[in-house]
Scaffold this motif. Structure first.
Motif, PDB file in Angstrom:
ATOM      1  N   THR A   1      10.764   7.535   8.797  1.00 39.59           N
ATOM      2  CA  THR A   1      11.842   6.534   8.782  1.00 39.59           C
ATOM      3  C   THR A   1      12.003   5.913   7.400  1.00 39.59           C
ATOM      4  N   THR A   2      10.885   5.580   6.773  1.00 38.80           N
ATOM      5  CA  THR A   2      10.948   4.985   5.443  1.00 38.80           C
ATOM      6  C   THR A   2      11.527   5.966   4.428  1.00 38.80           C
ATOM      7  N   ALA A   3      11.123   7.220   4.536  1.00 41.88           N
ATOM      8  CA  ALA A   3      11.661   8.239   3.636  1.00 41.88           C
ATOM      9  C   ALA A   3      13.175   8.371   3.825  1.00 41.88           C
ATOM     10  N   LYS A   4      13.621   8.370   5.066  1.00 34.47           N
ATOM     11  CA  LYS A   4      15.054   8.489   5.351  1.00 34.47           C
ATOM     12  C   LYS A   4      15.822   7.298   4.774  1.00 34.47           C
ATOM     13  N   ASN A   5      15.261   6.114   4.929  1.00 37.24           N
ATOM     14  CA  ASN A   5      15.924   4.921   4.407  1.00 37.24           C
ATOM     15  C   ASN A   5      16.070   4.953   2.891  1.00 37.24           C
ATOM     16  N   ARG A   6      15.121   5.592   2.217  1.00 35.10           N
ATOM     17  CA  ARG A   6      15.135   5.612   0.757  1.00 35.10           C
ATOM     18  C   ARG A   6      15.886   6.811   0.174  1.00 35.10           C
ATOM     19  N   PHE A   7      15.924   7.936   0.907  1.00 40.88           N
ATOM     20  CA  PHE A   7      16.458   9.158   0.321  1.00 40.88           C
ATOM     21  C   PHE A   7      17.752   9.663   0.958  1.00 40.88           C
ATOM     22  N   ALA A   8      18.185   9.076   2.055  1.00 42.42           N
ATOM     23  CA  ALA A   8      19.436   9.529   2.673  1.00 42.42           C
ATOM     24  C   ALA A   8      20.608   9.271   1.726  1.00 42.42           C
ATOM     25  N   HIS A   9      21.592  10.164   1.751  1.00 39.71           N
ATOM     26  CA  HIS A   9      22.769  10.002   0.890  1.00 39.71           C
ATOM     27  C   HIS A   9      23.469   8.702   1.258  1.00 39.71           C
ATOM     28  N   PRO A  10      23.779   7.855   0.275  1.00 40.09           N
ATOM     29  CA  PRO A  10      24.322   6.532   0.583  1.00 40.09           C
ATOM     30  C   PRO A  10      25.683   6.555   1.273  1.00 40.09           C
ATOM     31  N   ARG A  11      26.439   7.616   1.083  1.00 40.91           N
ATOM     32  CA  ARG A  11      27.769   7.678   1.692  1.00 40.91           C
ATOM     33  C   ARG A  11      27.788   8.506   2.969  1.00 40.91           C
ATOM     34  N   THR A  12      27.186   9.705   2.907  1.00 43.44           N
ATOM     35  CA  THR A  12      27.242  10.602   4.067  1.00 43.44           C
ATOM     36  C   THR A  12      26.081  10.412   5.036  1.00 43.44           C
ATOM     37  N   GLY A  13      25.009   9.810   4.556  1.00 49.16           N
ATOM     38  CA  GLY A  13      23.825   9.658   5.398  1.00 49.16           C
ATOM     39  C   GLY A  13      23.006  10.919   5.527  1.00 49.16           C
ATOM     40  N   LYS A  14      23.402  12.002   4.829  1.00 47.77           N
ATOM     41  CA  LYS A  14      22.666  13.265   4.920  1.00 47.77           C
ATOM     42  C   LYS A  14      21.249  13.087   4.414  1.00 47.77           C
ATOM     43  N   PHE A  15      20.303  13.644   5.154  1.00 50.97           N
ATOM     44  CA  PHE A  15      18.894  13.529   4.793  1.00 50.97           C
ATOM     45  C   PHE A  15      18.178  14.799   5.223  1.00 50.97           C
ATOM     46  N   GLN A  16      17.437  15.384   4.301  1.00 51.26           N
ATOM     47  CA  GLN A  16      16.701  16.608   4.596  1.00 51.26           C
ATOM     48  C   GLN A  16      15.330  16.571   3.950  1.00 51.26           C
ATOM     49  N   ILE A  17      14.332  16.994   4.701  1.00 55.90           N
ATOM     50  CA  ILE A  17      12.974  17.149   4.177  1.00 55.90           C
ATOM     51  C   ILE A  17      12.721  18.634   3.991  1.00 55.90           C
ATOM     52  N   ASP A  18      12.523  19.055   2.757  1.00 54.93           N
ATOM     53  CA  ASP A  18      12.379  20.478   2.458  1.00 54.93           C
ATOM     54  C   ASP A  18      10.935  20.957   2.547  1.00 54.93           C
ATOM     55  N   ILE A  19      10.000  20.085   2.195  1.00 53.24           N
ATOM     56  CA  ILE A  19       8.584  20.479   2.105  1.00 53.24           C
ATOM     57  C   ILE A  19       7.727  19.402   2.764  1.00 53.24           C
ATOM     58  N   ILE A  20       6.795  19.818   3.603  1.00 53.38           N
ATOM     59  CA  ILE A  20       5.827  18.896   4.192  1.00 53.38           C
ATOM     60  C   ILE A  20       4.428  19.446   3.941  1.00 53.38           C
ATOM     61  N   ILE A  21       3.581  18.623   3.353  1.00 52.17           N
ATOM     62  CA  ILE A  21       2.184  18.994   3.120  1.00 52.17           C
ATOM     63  C   ILE A  21       1.304  18.090   3.979  1.00 52.17           C
ATOM     64  N   ASN A  22       0.690  18.645   5.005  1.00 54.70           N
ATOM     65  CA  ASN A  22      -0.238  17.897   5.854  1.00 54.70           C
ATOM     66  C   ASN A  22      -1.615  17.930   5.205  1.00 54.70           C
TER      67      ASN A  22
END
Length: 301
Positions: A98-119
């Motif tokens: 949620t925090t990542a989405k709030n910081r990185f989502a496109h300000p106009r379109t709201g588009k948000f994508q996570i390309d890489i996840i390292i557990n």
């Protein structure tokens, strides 16, 4: 047969046609990203152009995580944030997304994508069988196993839909070598490897899913192991092709300790390099695998 057109973004030199930063425009999330292997992974991904979400757990890691995020931004021209989220808490993984989405989502379109996840976040506590308690079992499985499950669940709506996503789980040689005192820890890493194979099928149209299994690495976790535990690993290290110490090249501390340990641990950047390879476009035909990033401590089969 025509070659498929890849959808992953890259920055290209127009005159030479060479990729400058192959992860340009992508977003990578690294749990346990404040230090050790996690920080090394964050650095190499940032150097390749990816923006970073660095997950960390404890208050004591807050300052070092913030400094790392600032360093990545100034050194590589990417965006980076540090987010406190306990992977052992059922609400932690969702808070991180949620925090990542709030910081990185496109300000106009709201588009948000996570390309890489390292557990990468993990905890370990070695103890003989007779000392294992429900509390220590629950703690390690909550962070090492349930945490990655909940993180992937929270991230699912935001993964790519063209197989370009990359998920890498940090396992350990402990999953299969049966060291004394690792009834619980070894089991958590075996579970993570099993989940890697399952997710590679379930998420096949979204992302590749692989694991790497380091042996000893020069981190705080390895530094806290007892001489007895290092002695237990000595025969493995003596037979690992790349763990023999090199005087004048390797850290003096490792050279001095080689008589006890049998060789040197990995440097964190050596693990990070293998992880970065699995995050590249060139790894598109590799999924469901456990890659031995351990200097030959354990061979793949």
């Amino acid at each position: 047969m025509s070659r498929p057109v890849y959808q992953r973004a890259s920055s290209t030199n127009i005159r030479t046609g060479t990729a400058l930063r192959p992860l340009e425009g992508m977003l990578a999330l690294v749990t346990g990203g404040s230090r050790g292997i996690g920080a090394a992974i964050a650095r190499i991904l940032a150097s390749k152009g990816a923006s970073l979400v660095l997950g960390y757990t404890s208050d004591s890691s807050s300052e070092v995580s913030s400094r790392l995020a600032s360093s990545l931004e100034s050194s590589y021209g990417v965006k980076a944030i540090a987010v406190q989220a306990d992977m052992g808490n059922p609400q932690g993984p969702a808070h991180l997304i949620t925090t990542a989405k709030n910081r990185f989502a496109h300000p106009r379109t709201g588009k948000f994508q996570i390309d890489i996840i390292i557990n990468n976040a993990g905890v370990a506590k070695n103890m003989p069988l007779e000392e294992v308690t429900a509390e220590t079992f629950t703690q390690q499985y909550a962070v090492n196993v349930l945490g990655p499950i909940l993180l992937l669940q929270a991230a699912l709506p935001f993964l790519p839909n063209d197989r370009s996503g990359r998920i890498v789980n940090i396992s350990s040689v402990s999953s299969s070598l049966g060291f004394h005192g690792q009834t619980v820890y070894g089991g958590t890493k075996a579970a993570l490897e099993s989940m890697t194979r399952t997710w590679s099928r379930e998420l096949a149209e979204r992302a590749t899913v692989n694991a790497v299994n380091p042996g000893p690495v020069a981190t705080d976790m390895y530094g806290s192991t007892s001489p007895e535990f290092q002695q237990q690993m000595k025969p493995f290290m003596q037979n690992a092709p790349l763990q023999r110490v090199r005087e004048g090249l390797d850290d003096e501390e490792f050279v001095k300790n080689a008589e006890l340990a049998g060789g040197r641990p990995a440097y964190d950047h050596e693990i990070a390099g293998v992880v970065a390879m699995l995050c590249s476009e060139d790894s598109a035909w590799c999924t469901g695998s456990v890659i031995s990033a351990n200097g030959g401590f354990k061979f793949s089969y």
